[in-house]
Design an enzyme around this catalytic site. Structure first.
Site, short mmCIF file in Angstrom:
data_model
loop_
_atom_site.label_atom_id
_atom_site.label_comp_id
_atom_site.label_asym_id
_atom_site.label_seq_id
_atom_site.Cartn_x
_atom_site.Cartn_y
_atom_site.Cartn_z
N TYR A 27 51.53 50.72 -41.36
CA TYR A 27 52.86 51.33 -41.40
C TYR A 27 53.61 51.04 -40.10
O TYR A 27 54.78 50.69 -40.11
CB TYR A 27 52.78 52.84 -41.62
CG TYR A 27 54.10 53.51 -41.38
CD1 TYR A 27 55.12 53.44 -42.32
CD2 TYR A 27 54.37 54.15 -40.16
CE1 TYR A 27 56.37 54.01 -42.07
CE2 TYR A 27 55.60 54.72 -39.91
CZ TYR A 27 56.60 54.65 -40.87
OH TYR A 27 57.83 55.21 -40.62
N GLU A 110 62.19 54.06 -30.89
CA GLU A 110 60.99 54.86 -31.09
C GLU A 110 59.84 54.15 -30.39
O GLU A 110 59.63 52.96 -30.60
CB GLU A 110 60.63 55.01 -32.57
CG GLU A 110 61.55 55.92 -33.34
CD GLU A 110 61.13 56.06 -34.80
OE1 GLU A 110 60.33 55.24 -35.30
OE2 GLU A 110 61.62 57.00 -35.44
#
Length: 181
Positions: A27, A110
């Protein structure tokens, strides 16, 4: 900036795999090439270390999420180092494994982290974050970094909603209107 520690689905879901180390790393890496970058560590090594753990919780994964689209490279490195010093206090770099992966796919920065929960010199379990005990540490870290680097803070009074609406139906509403579809 804010800190988020991700929960993993239990092993009884997802075909018995739950939140496997491989699925979580996939992911983190499964983004368009120009929106993902490994900043530090070796994703394959991190996954293998986590898979070798016989613990129900073999790794910790989360992110430092910024409202800013980007910050200087040197600031990223220092913030990652300060995170490690805060949450892995007392350990030398040779005693733990961490992989840092940058995402920019949401129009903001992020810094994702993946940590196998093993102390490398002894093979004993390593717990990066335990919510009840460490929530204050995460909150203090967030506030200090936001202040030191002039980052947008989610605690800024201008970011607060003036009205909060509870969208979940009340018990009375469920009872009274349960026959209607």
């Amino acid at each position: 900036m804010l800190i988020k520690f991700f929960k993993r689905p239990p092993k009884r879901t997802n075909g018995g795999k739950g939140g496997s180390p491989r699925a979580s790393m996939d992911y983190l890496l499964n983004k368009p090439e120009d929106e993902v970058r490994v900043l530090q560590g070796n994703p394959e090594l991190s996954v293998r270390l986590a898979e070798a753990m016989e613990s129900a919780n073999p790794y910790t994964v989360g992110c430092l999420s910024f409202e800013e689209a980007d910050i200087p490279e040197e600031d990223k490195k220092v913030i990652m180092q300060k995170f490690e010093e805060s949450f892995l206090a007392g350990l030398d770099a040779e005693q733990f494994n961490i992989c840092w992966i940058e995402h920019t796919d949401k129009g903001r920065l992020e810094l994702n982290f993946f940590v196998p929960n093993v102390e490398l010199s002894t093979g004993k379990r390593l717990n990066l974050y335990y919510d009840r005990a460490d929530r204050h540490l995460a909150e203090s870290f967030k506030k200090a970094i936001n202040l030191e680097y002039g980052l947008t803070s989610p605690d800024d009074p201008q970011k607060r909603q003036t009205v909060s609406i509870d969208k979940s139906p009340t018990k009375k509403h469920k009872r009274c209107c349960s026959g209607f579809k």
